[in-house]
Design a protein around this motif. Sequence first.
Motif, PDB file in Angstrom:
ATOM      1  N   VAL A 376       0.858  -1.194   0.000  1.00  0.00           N
ATOM      2  CA  VAL A 376       0.000   0.000   0.000  1.00  0.00           C
ATOM      3  C   VAL A 376       0.894   1.244   0.000  1.00  0.00           C
ATOM      4  O   VAL A 376       2.033   1.201   0.450  1.00  0.00           O
ATOM      5  CB  VAL A 376      -0.884   0.003   1.268  1.00  0.00           C
ATOM      6  N   CYS A 377       0.349   2.350  -0.472  1.00  0.00           N
ATOM      7  CA  CYS A 377       1.057   3.635  -0.482  1.00  0.00           C
ATOM      8  C   CYS A 377       1.813   3.844   0.828  1.00  0.00           C
ATOM      9  O   CYS A 377       1.242   3.774   1.909  1.00  0.00           O
ATOM     10  CB  CYS A 377       0.035   4.751  -0.677  1.00  0.00           C
ATOM     11  N   ARG A 378       3.105   4.092   0.727  1.00  0.00           N
ATOM     12  CA  ARG A 378       3.951   4.261   1.932  1.00  0.00           C
ATOM     13  C   ARG A 378       3.491   5.478   2.743  1.00  0.00           C
ATOM     14  O   ARG A 378       3.483   5.472   3.964  1.00  0.00           O
ATOM     15  CB  ARG A 378       5.422   4.467   1.544  1.00  0.00           C
ATOM     16  N   ARG A 379       3.142   6.536   2.023  1.00  0.00           N
ATOM     17  CA  ARG A 379       2.742   7.780   2.690  1.00  0.00           C
ATOM     18  C   ARG A 379       1.488   7.544   3.533  1.00  0.00           C
ATOM     19  O   ARG A 379       1.389   8.000   4.660  1.00  0.00           O
ATOM     20  CB  ARG A 379       2.483   8.817   1.598  1.00  0.00           C
ATOM     21  N   LYS A 380       0.542   6.812   2.959  1.00  0.00           N
ATOM     22  CA  LYS A 380      -0.708   6.515   3.664  1.00  0.00           C
ATOM     23  C   LYS A 380      -0.396   5.771   4.967  1.00  0.00           C
ATOM     24  O   LYS A 380      -0.992   6.034   6.013  1.00  0.00           O
ATOM     25  CB  LYS A 380      -1.619   5.661   2.774  1.00  0.00           C
ATOM     26  N   GLN A 381       0.566   4.829   4.904  1.00  0.00           N
ATOM     27  CA  GLN A 381       0.910   4.020   6.075  1.00  0.00           C
ATOM     28  C   GLN A 381       1.576   4.884   7.160  1.00  0.00           C
ATOM     29  O   GLN A 381       1.254   4.773   8.339  1.00  0.00           O
ATOM     30  CB  GLN A 381       1.859   2.894   5.678  1.00  0.00           C
ATOM     31  N   ILE A 382       2.500   5.743   6.731  1.00  0.00           N
ATOM     32  CA  ILE A 382       3.211   6.602   7.699  1.00  0.00           C
ATOM     33  C   ILE A 382       2.208   7.508   8.415  1.00  0.00           C
ATOM     34  O   ILE A 382       2.207   7.627   9.641  1.00  0.00           O
ATOM     35  CB  ILE A 382       4.294   7.460   6.984  1.00  0.00           C
ATOM     36  N   ASN A 391      -5.603  10.089   1.655  1.00  0.00           N
ATOM     37  CA  ASN A 391      -6.026   9.405   0.433  1.00  0.00           C
ATOM     38  C   ASN A 391      -4.796   9.228  -0.459  1.00  0.00           C
ATOM     39  O   ASN A 391      -4.140  10.197  -0.820  1.00  0.00           O
ATOM     40  CB  ASN A 391      -7.078  10.264  -0.271  1.00  0.00           C
ATOM     41  N   GLU A 392      -4.516   7.957  -0.821  1.00  0.00           N
ATOM     42  CA  GLU A 392      -3.249   7.700  -1.541  1.00  0.00           C
ATOM     43  C   GLU A 392      -3.131   8.431  -2.870  1.00  0.00           C
ATOM     44  O   GLU A 392      -2.025   8.589  -3.387  1.00  0.00           O
ATOM     45  CB  GLU A 392      -2.978   6.205  -1.733  1.00  0.00           C
ATOM     46  N   ALA A 393      -4.252   8.899  -3.421  1.00  0.00           N
ATOM     47  CA  ALA A 393      -4.175   9.658  -4.681  1.00  0.00           C
ATOM     48  C   ALA A 393      -3.285  10.890  -4.484  1.00  0.00           C
ATOM     49  O   ALA A 393      -2.603  11.351  -5.402  1.00  0.00           O
ATOM     50  CB  ALA A 393      -5.559  10.065  -5.126  1.00  0.00           C
ATOM     51  N   GLY A 394      -3.275  11.396  -3.229  1.00  0.00           N
ATOM     52  CA  GLY A 394      -2.484  12.602  -2.939  1.00  0.00           C
ATOM     53  C   GLY A 394      -0.981  12.346  -2.890  1.00  0.00           C
ATOM     54  O   GLY A 394      -0.188  13.278  -2.765  1.00  0.00           O
ATOM     55  N   CYS A 395      -0.571  11.076  -2.982  1.00  0.00           N
ATOM     56  CA  CYS A 395       0.860  10.753  -2.930  1.00  0.00           C
ATOM     57  C   CYS A 395       1.563  11.203  -4.215  1.00  0.00           C
ATOM     58  O   CYS A 395       2.751  11.488  -4.220  1.00  0.00           O
ATOM     59  CB  CYS A 395       1.046   9.243  -2.732  1.00  0.00           C
ATOM     60  N   ASN A 396       0.781  11.279  -5.324  1.00  0.00           N
ATOM     61  CA  ASN A 396       1.354  11.676  -6.618  1.00  0.00           C
ATOM     62  C   ASN A 396       2.527  10.810  -7.045  1.00  0.00           C
ATOM     63  O   ASN A 396       3.546  11.315  -7.526  1.00  0.00           O
ATOM     64  CB  ASN A 396       1.798  13.150  -6.594  1.00  0.00           C
ATOM     65  N   ASN A 397       2.392   9.500  -6.821  1.00  0.00           N
ATOM     66  CA  ASN A 397       3.463   8.567  -7.199  1.00  0.00           C
ATOM     67  C   ASN A 397       4.801   8.892  -6.549  1.00  0.00           C
ATOM     68  O   ASN A 397       5.865   8.681  -7.141  1.00  0.00           O
ATOM     69  CB  ASN A 397       3.637   8.515  -8.726  1.00  0.00           C
ATOM     70  N   MET A 398       4.749   9.431  -5.319  1.00  0.00           N
ATOM     71  CA  MET A 398       5.992   9.775  -4.622  1.00  0.00           C
ATOM     72  C   MET A 398       6.412   8.657  -3.653  1.00  0.00           C
ATOM     73  O   MET A 398       6.979   8.916  -2.602  1.00  0.00           O
ATOM     74  CB  MET A 398       5.832  11.107  -3.888  1.00  0.00           C
ATOM     75  N   CYS A 399       6.069   7.397  -3.993  1.00  0.00           N
ATOM     76  CA  CYS A 399       6.633   6.266  -3.252  1.00  0.00           C
ATOM     77  C   CYS A 399       6.692   5.079  -4.196  1.00  0.00           C
ATOM     78  O   CYS A 399       5.987   5.056  -5.211  1.00  0.00           O
ATOM     79  CB  CYS A 399       5.809   5.950  -2.002  1.00  0.00           C
TER      80      CYS A 399
END
Length: 730
Positions: A376-382, A391-399
């Motif tokens: 799962v999106c790393r940012r979401k987990q942190i 919302n992982e959409a906000g990660c913008n593919n930054m993981c």
Amino acid sequence: METKKSLFDNLQNFFGFDNFKGEQEAIITNILSGNDTFVIMPTGGGKSMCYQLPALMSEGTAIVISPLIALMKNQVDQLRAFGGSDSIAHFLNSSLTKSEIARVKEDVLGGKTKLLYVAPESLTKQDNIDFLRLNQVSFVAVDEAHCISEWGHDFRPEYRKIRQVISNIGENIPIIALTATATPKVQQDIQKNLQMNNATVFKSSFNRSNLFYEVRPKQNVLKEIVKFVKQHTGKSGIIYCLSRKKVEEVAQALTLNGVNAMPYHAGLDAKVRADTQDKFLMEDIEVIVATIAFGMGIDKPDVRYVIHHDMPKSMEGYYQETGRSGRDGGEGICVAFYSEKDIDKLQKFMKDKPVSEREIGTQILKEVIDYAESSVCRRKQILHYFGENFNEAGCNNMCDNCCAHKQQFDGEEHLHRALSLIRDLGEKFDDHHVVSVLMGADNPQVHHYEHHLLPTFGSGKDDGELLWKSLMRQALLDNYLSKDIDYYGLLKLTQKGHDFLENPHSIRFVMNRPIGATDDDSDDENPKSGGGALDTELLQMLKDLRKKIAKQKGLPPFVIFQDPSLEEMCTHYPITTEELKQISGVGAGKALKFGAPFTELIKKYVEDNEIDRPVDMVIKSAANKSALKVYIIQNIDRHLNLEDIAASKGITYEDVLREVETIVNSGTKLNLNYYIDEVIDEDKQEEVFDYFRTAEVDSIDHALVELGGDDYTREEVQLMRIKFMSELGN
């Protein structure tokens, strides 16, 4: 209005800023109003300003409690530079002499000092408490407040005594507690312990949108790190390791490969550490390699990458350490290397601790494992760990996980089965137990509770453990479940979980991928891509070139480069002298003396055949023998007997000869004449030397046969071969 104006005037006059960052203004106003204040703000958010400015604007002296001596010194220096006077800020800790302490106390009593930084250990000393009672204290700032909590990543027992000390110094002193990492559990602990339950809480988002998070499998980790650093030449980076030994090893490997890197750990002298920090800040060195446990007070805005050679023991530690990169809002790459073996090691460390500490440590470590193994999106987990929904959409593919191609599965029926089981078990078990029941595991704990008799026992076996682990992780992240961290990580259904059981709906989950799996593990269709099998076509060309050069110079081909070196050139395609030096058996001397025609040939070959050169140039590794090699070279320069060199190092004479051979084969010139002249007479020397001039093959056995084995010993031929290679090849 007046206060607001003076606030901005002070900000402008003292710090030179026109505007506050985030919630700084509201926080400062709250402190100036005399209220207890709790600030949870990620690294780089401007926490120190929150207590520095109100201290300058208040009557009396503000006490700042900080655990890091280096950081105290850093901040005091900055404040003195801003304020133009040395008296404005001081620190009181174990690094000061008696006369320095007297000077600090004199300035504080004289009302010249607005901020006094104190280490928690110094704060609890009776004579310091007595001294502080004589002064007007404007407020107390507790920096790195997570140190109070056993659930925090830097627990310090002396932080537990702060509240008591503040009460001894005076009544109604406002407190501001600040931390860059706090889970809901730790926040609760801090407020309870400092007795500031009525504090105004300011919590900023923990999202650092400019950081890229990646977890890699721990394979060839030294090589991977050197490769990464070389690809980011000219940028500042920090590498964290778990042990001092590993810090030294990584720093040495980087240095060997032409990177300006230095080690940093508690085993080094304080002056050396301070000097290393300064060099890093001044960009005299590119990389600092540090132990995780040892707090670095480095406030450098443009650290471009943070690498974890070993996974840290907690998510707070991981968040704080990765948070040292990209503080200026620019690029920040965070790469962590993960292996189950490392986790086993961390668990072993905990075995000797008291039960309660061990339980806590295990829970905290489990979060790190789940983070590393999940897709799962790393940012979401942190952010979920710090109590923030994202919302992982906000990660913008930054993981790495958001960039990867994900295998999804429909999880409606699976989630219903898992949540029903947790409810039926009375919400008294952790995820490991729940997965064991679903998988039908032959597990003592499952049998003990007679859960092998349940109808769901083994019902999920065909789906595989990976699916259930993926599902449990995401059910937590999506708030269908919550984890009672106080009680061994037991799973409870949230309202959302109960609603789902009443009204199930279609839901997609992501399947965990094994760490390091690429999106398509298919074979490369282009057999010419570098880094794989030996390129036999190129090998023949290099051998022909070697022959030609050997002929011109009147030397046997093996003196130029030996076969293993040519073979390595055919898998790594070095096209510069620098790259050629990385090939084993090629030292700087050989590369400069013979290298140019070889790299030119390889470069043309690569272009003509459109070869994809591997980025992983050969990495020079510091075998433990590197110190031995240096020792041997130095003592041969001093004309020491080879037997004596062997004896002083506790190794055999044969070992020394082997080392000398390796040194010479790599292109270093050694003058062994002083020794050879003693053990081999002149005629013999000439004869062997002449033999090697015309030898077709590079073999001592062959030489013994050709020269007549009875006349020469193996050692004599070996020594003459070393002399020959050194004089003509280097």
